[in-house]
Design an enzyme around this catalytic site. Structure first.
Site, PDB file in Angstrom:
ATOM      1  N   ASP A 105       0.796  -1.229   0.000  1.00 27.13           N
ATOM      2  CA  ASP A 105       0.000   0.000   0.000  1.00 27.13           C
ATOM      3  C   ASP A 105       0.827   1.276   0.000  1.00 27.13           C
ATOM      4  O   ASP A 105       0.293   2.348   0.279  1.00 27.13           O
ATOM      5  CB  ASP A 105      -0.929   0.011   1.216  1.00 27.13           C
ATOM      6  CG  ASP A 105      -0.165  -0.007   2.530  1.00 27.13           C
ATOM      7  OD1 ASP A 105       0.982  -0.478   2.546  1.00 27.13           O
ATOM      8  OD2 ASP A 105      -0.714   0.455   3.547  1.00 27.13           O
ATOM      9  N   GLU A 106       2.085   1.186  -0.353  1.00 26.04           N
ATOM     10  CA  GLU A 106       2.953   2.358  -0.211  1.00 26.04           C
ATOM     11  C   GLU A 106       4.032   2.332  -1.290  1.00 26.04           C
ATOM     12  O   GLU A 106       4.609   1.287  -1.578  1.00 26.04           O
ATOM     13  CB  GLU A 106       3.588   2.339   1.179  1.00 26.04           C
ATOM     14  CG  GLU A 106       4.401   3.546   1.541  1.00 26.04           C
ATOM     15  CD  GLU A 106       4.982   3.444   2.945  1.00 26.04           C
ATOM     16  OE1 GLU A 106       5.671   4.390   3.351  1.00 26.04           O
ATOM     17  OE2 GLU A 106       4.759   2.407   3.618  1.00 26.04           O
TER      18      GLU A 106
END
Length: 488
Positions: A105-106
């Site tokens: 998610d990053e």
């Protein structure tokens, strides 16, 4: 440091929990906690509603239940999270050839390398349209930070949370960083932060004022030099497109310590198979098998074995892990087991059959008893009438019907498990984007109920196949105010 804020950092908001809320209409706006649900479980992600109650990641689930007893507690669905992550990373890849994923998610993105930005105006425009695209494709929100360095872009995305965009103008770094805690800087954990606090340094301004020589004296040459540069806002690290995984591993923490040697071996073999599945899904192979054992007293032991060549053969990895287990004393009980593969490669050893045969031969040698085994011996070496320890019916049901996971019923359709116990499983039948569904309870062995794959979070996502052709390319223009922030 760049003269323009062309490094973008994207961080999806409460990713796992937000994905669960998007998938389950009945959980929208409610406290959701995703993680291990057993007595030794740990929170992976908490929704913002749960965070308001004091729940945070890495917290023991038992503590989270005391703080938020009415929250929904769900077992992670990594297949869903990976599919959403792939959608997000594809959008980022359309912006630039230099995308550096940090997790599912990053990620960092070099907008300049993709020709998408060369000043504050074009960077902000790209960032805002990226957030819109992510929401339309995945149904989730992400926070964006823009700055002239990776460190500041990450700090900016933290300031933008949730669901916002923050741009740090080059030249304003020191003013922005000065009042922040030293823990804001990368590499400053609890121990280093406490050491600096005892020396009278609690803010980034304190570090800058102390000077490089004093920081080197306090934390060592390498760390002190880097810490001083970060305190001045200096960070020249490039965005690196390839962050190759060094290992693949899986591990499980058990609700009750395992004492039975047969059960321990079975768990090791099961983990080895799961590890190989992950290895193959990444199209990789590995040469070194690693076993991790955390015993009853929290002592952690690791053992490794290097094979003749890289492999993704489950038999080879399973039997290597079993041999490593023979080197570990598990008499007092085992609370955690893990199996990993390192020395990754993009190919496998050609002579897999010979390698597997060698592994089996070594395994047989390792299992050869030092004294004859009685004819009536059972699988664990004891009398045949001694049954190995088996999971209870409740434990088996919890494994088959994990809370939050998808199911399908021949009559009611798609749903998700709200919970199971006393021979029953409770299911809420609803789908992403639909209305709140009804709840029905079944026997755990109901033949019409079966596990299912997750449904897409967005039924008809906007077509972004030509994106970002519609985005304006980098252009010169007026510079916006320093530290600008926008939220819908």
């Amino acid at each position: 440091m760049r003269p323009a804020p062309t490094i973008l950092h994207l961080d999806m908001d409460a990713f796992y929990a937000s994905a669960e809320q998007a998938a389950k209409p009945s959980l929208r706006g409610k406290a959701v906690v995703v993680g291990g649900l057993g007595p030794r479980g740990v929170v992976a992600t908490a929704s913002y509603e749960a965070r308001l109650l004091g729940v945070h990641s890495a917290m023991p689930t038992a503590q989270a239940r005391r703080l938020a007893p009415n929250a929904a507690y769900l077992v992670p669905r990594f297949s869903l999270y990976r599919s959403v992550s792939e959608q997000v990373m594809e959008l980022l890849g359309r912006l630039s050839p230099l995308v550096e994923p940090l997790s599912l998610d990053e990620a960092f993105v070099d907008l300049e390398a993709g020709g998408m930005a060369d000043d504050s105006v074009s960077a902000r425009t790209t960032g805002e349209r990226l957030r819109t695209a992510i929401r339309e494709v995945t149904g989730l929100s992400g926070s964006v930070g823009l700055a002239g360095s990776k460190m500041l872009a990450k700090i900016a995305s933290e300031q933008a949370k949730p669901d916002g965009l923050t741009l740090i103008e080059p030249g304003t770094e020191r003013e922005l960083l000065a009042p922040m805690s030293v823990r804001t800087l990368p590499g400053v954990g609890p121990a280093t932060g406490d050491h600096l606090r005892r020396a009278g340094m609690t803010t980034v301004h304190d570090l800058a004022e102390a000077g490089e020589a004093e920081l080197v004296r306090l934390v060592g040459k390498a760390h002190g030099h880097g810490l001083y540069r970060m305190a001045l806002g200096l960070d020249d690290r490039p965005v690196v497109a390839e962050r190759d995984a060094k290992s693949v591993s899986v591990e499980d923490t058990f609700d009750v310590d395992l004492h039975d040697r047969v059960r321990v071996r079975a768990e090791v073999e099961r983990l080895a198979v799961r590890c190989v599945e992950r290895l193959r899904s990444a199209d990789r192979s590995g040469r070194t098998v690693v076993l991790k054992v955390r015993r009853f007293d929290f002592s952690t032991l690791t053992r490794s074995e290097t094979l003749r060549g890289p492999t993704d053969d489950p038999t080879v990895v399973r039997e290597a892990a079993a041999r490593l287990l023979e080197l570990v004393d598990t008499t007092g009980g085992v609370r955690l087991l893990g199996v990993g593969v390192t020395g990754l490669a993009d190919f496998t050893q050609e002579d897999l059959f010979a390698q597997a045969a060698d592994a089996r031969e070594l395994a047989e040698r390792a299992r050869t008893p030092e004294k004859p085994v009685p004819d009536d011996a059972g699988p664990g070496g004891g009398p045949a009438d001694e049954e190995p320890v088996r999971d209870s019916a409740e434990q088996l049901a919890a494994r088959r019907w994990p809370a939050g996971h998808d199911v399908r019923h021949t009559v009611h359709g798609h749903g998700w498990v709200q919970g199971s116990g006393v021979g029953r499983v409770t299911v809420r039948f609803e789908e992403p984007g639909g209305p709140v569904g009804r709840v029905v309870t079944f026997r755990v062995d109901d033949p019409e109920l079966s596990p299912a794959d997750p449904l897409p979070l967005v039924r008809d996502p906007v077509d972004y196949s030509s994106w970002p052709a519609s985005l304006p390319k980098s252009r010169s223009g007026p510079v916006s105010a320093a530290g600008g922030e926008s939220r819908p």
